[in-house]
Design an enzyme around this catalytic site. Structure first.
Site, short mmCIF file in Angstrom:
data_model
loop_
_atom_site.label_atom_id
_atom_site.label_comp_id
_atom_site.label_asym_id
_atom_site.label_seq_id
_atom_site.Cartn_x
_atom_site.Cartn_y
_atom_site.Cartn_z
N HIS A 150 -10.88 0.00 0.62
CA HIS A 150 -10.74 1.03 1.67
C HIS A 150 -12.13 1.09 2.31
O HIS A 150 -13.05 1.66 1.72
CB HIS A 150 -10.35 2.36 1.01
N ASP B 25 0.66 2.46 3.80
CA ASP B 25 -0.24 3.54 3.35
C ASP B 25 0.53 4.86 3.24
O ASP B 25 0.03 5.93 3.60
CB ASP B 25 -1.47 3.69 4.26
N HIS C 173 0.82 -1.21 0.00
CA HIS C 173 0.00 0.00 0.00
C HIS C 173 0.86 1.26 0.00
O HIS C 173 1.17 1.81 1.05
CB HIS C 173 -0.90 -0.05 1.24
N ASN D 36 -6.44 8.70 7.29
CA ASN D 36 -7.68 8.01 6.99
C ASN D 36 -7.39 6.54 6.66
O ASN D 36 -6.67 6.30 5.70
CB ASN D 36 -8.34 8.70 5.78
N HIS E 182 2.28 14.35 1.07
CA HIS E 182 1.53 15.58 0.82
C HIS E 182 2.47 16.77 0.85
O HIS E 182 3.42 16.80 1.64
CB HIS E 182 0.44 15.78 1.88
N LEU F 245 2.31 6.66 -4.65
CA LEU F 245 3.27 7.48 -5.39
C LEU F 245 2.37 8.55 -6.02
O LEU F 245 1.20 8.31 -6.25
CB LEU F 245 3.99 6.63 -6.44
ZN LIG Z 1 -7.24 4.05 2.10
ZN LIG Z 2 -4.13 4.52 0.90
#
Ligand SMILES: [Zn+2]
Ligand SMILES: [Zn+2]
Length: 438
Positions: free
Chosen positions: A182, A308, A61, A281, A312, A64
């Site tokens: 998700h 994950d 997970h 999240n 940002h 990119l």
């Molecule tokens: Zn997610």
């Molecule tokens: Zn994700």
């Protein structure tokens, strides 16, 4: 010919074969060789005594940001961050701009990964066009193209319409690929900035209830049972969701799941200073959920540790918590957090952590060249770590183009020293060695 290496005196921990012993490991022509029977006059010898030699990590997970937000992460910078974190393969999520919902886009991601040559970039394909949940994307074409997509997801959001999920699962089950969700019911989660509970109430922030995740987990398990599709639950974070997956596995259903280092390390108390870096999240949950994640990793309900990794831009993440986008980067801290939070307190053995970081995710993605076993003739995708090294997380030293992590300044134990990708040293003594072609 790629260079040869002889790694001497290390502890080989290889969950795929059950090996855990002090042994030399030879690498030549991209493959693991028998260190005992072959002479290596030209091999570079690296003393790894006191260190662990294990299969390279595999991240199920990774976000990119190429195409679309190359200022936040490119395939090259994300690959370098992954190699530095001990990874030899990463699964690239499709929520790019444009969305990876056609063969041409996943082929481009795959080709850029090959060009960078630091890790295997395995593109995931979108389930629905533009991640809108309305029309099926070109799933068959993405599976048949050179990228050979094996995992499909609308990550960033869940597919809200149950009939659409059923149709997608029926289609994907036809060729044995993985449907990855998700899990978040939008109508319950909308407007929430953190986990809904006592802390969100105290902070005066709108919350996302655990039920938003749990309802979708239960729905998807029912639909996987109905369709026979392989289901993978992304970033599981609540006690109820973990219990539902545990029961489904007990019933013999082929469902897998992953948890992130931030969900086994932090709770919603990290939001107390309104720190936007702790906004993610699914949200950081309560202590009972954090302990449930650890328990799930211990008993195997949770198959894999996945990052994950969500880069940002500084100007976007450094806003007020209610304005900042959710997500944090994780490729360069995952191993150390697993060592610090799971192995050091005695929850998991070193071998089990390596299984959750490497062998299990490689199996879920169907990557035969990764995750071990570390045996002669196998591709030399492996990592050497110092399990004792202490260091302080400094995001400015990361290879990622982004620095959004709540772990800055945290003291951790366990450091990646060397990473070998098809026999090439992509990382030596903690330094990424540029880009190479494969
Ligand atoms: Zn997610
Ligand atoms: Zn994700």
């Amino acid at each position: 010919m790629s260079p040869s290496y002889l790694l001497t005196g290390g502890r080989v921990v290889d969950p795929a074969s059950g090996r855990d012993e002090i042994a030399d490991v030879a690498i030549s022509n991209g493959l693991i060789e028998d260190a005992g029977s072959v002479a290596h006059p030209d091999a570079e010898t690296i003393d790894v005594s006191g260190h662990i030699v294990c299969p390279g990590f595999v991240d199920l997970h990774t976000h990119l940001r190429e195409p679309g937000r190359e200022d936040e992460e490119t395939i090259a910078s994300g690959s370098a961050a992954a190699a530095a974190g001990g990874y030899t393969a990463i699964c690239a999520m499709p929520n790019t701009d444009p969305v990876a919902d056609t063969a041409s886009i996943v082929e481009k991601v795959w080709a850029l990964g090959r060009e960078t040559g630091l890790v295997e970039v395995v593109p995931a394909g979108a389930l629905t066009k533009g991640l809108l949940g309305e029309r099926m994307s070109d799933i068959g074409e993405m599976h048949r193209c050179s990228a050979g997509v094996r995992l499909f997801t609308d990550d960033g959001k869940g597919v809200q319409d149950a009939l659409m999920v059923r149709r997608l699962m029926e289609y994907i089950a036809g060729f044995g690929a993985v449907y990855a969700e998700h899990c978040e019911v939008e109508s319950l989660a909308r407007g929430g900035h953190m986990h809904e509970g006592e802390r969100s109430l105290a902070l005066g922030l709108a919350g996302i209830p655990a039920a938003a995740e749990e309802l979708m987990v239960v729905r998807d398990i029912a639909l996987a049972r109905l369709t026979g599709c392989r289901l993978h639950i992304l970033h599981v974070s609540t006690t109820g969701a973990i219990e539902a997956i545990r029961e489904a596995k007990r019933d013999g259903l082929v469902v897998t799941t992953e948890a992130t280092p931030h969900h086994f390390t932090l709770t919603d108390s990290a939001l107390e200073g309104y720190d936007p870096r702790a906004k993610v999240n699914p949200p950081l949950r309560e202590e009972a959920d954090r302990l449930a994640v650890i328990e799930g990793l211990v008993d195997g309900t949770i198959d894999a540790i996945a990052t994950d990794h969500a880069p940002h831009a500084r100007e976007e993440k450094d806003q007020e918590l209610t304005q900042a986008p959710p997500g944090l980067i994780g490729l360069e801290t995952a191993f150390a957090l697993a060592m610090t939070e799971l192995v050091a307190p005695g929850h998991l053995s070193l071998s089990t952590v390596i299984e959750r970081l490497s062998t299990a995710p490689a199996r879920i993605l169907g990557l035969e060249a990764h995750g071990g076993p570390l045996e002669p003739g196998r591709p030399a995708n492996l990592t050497v770590v110092d399990p004792e090294a202490e260091w302080v997380v400094d995001p400015d030293a990361f290879r990622s183009l982004s620095t959004n992590t709540p772990f800055a300044g945290r003291r951790v134990t366990g450091r990646v020293l060397h990473t070998f990708y098809y026999g090439r040293a992509t990382v030596l003594n903690g330094e990424v060695r540029g880009t190479v072609s494969v």
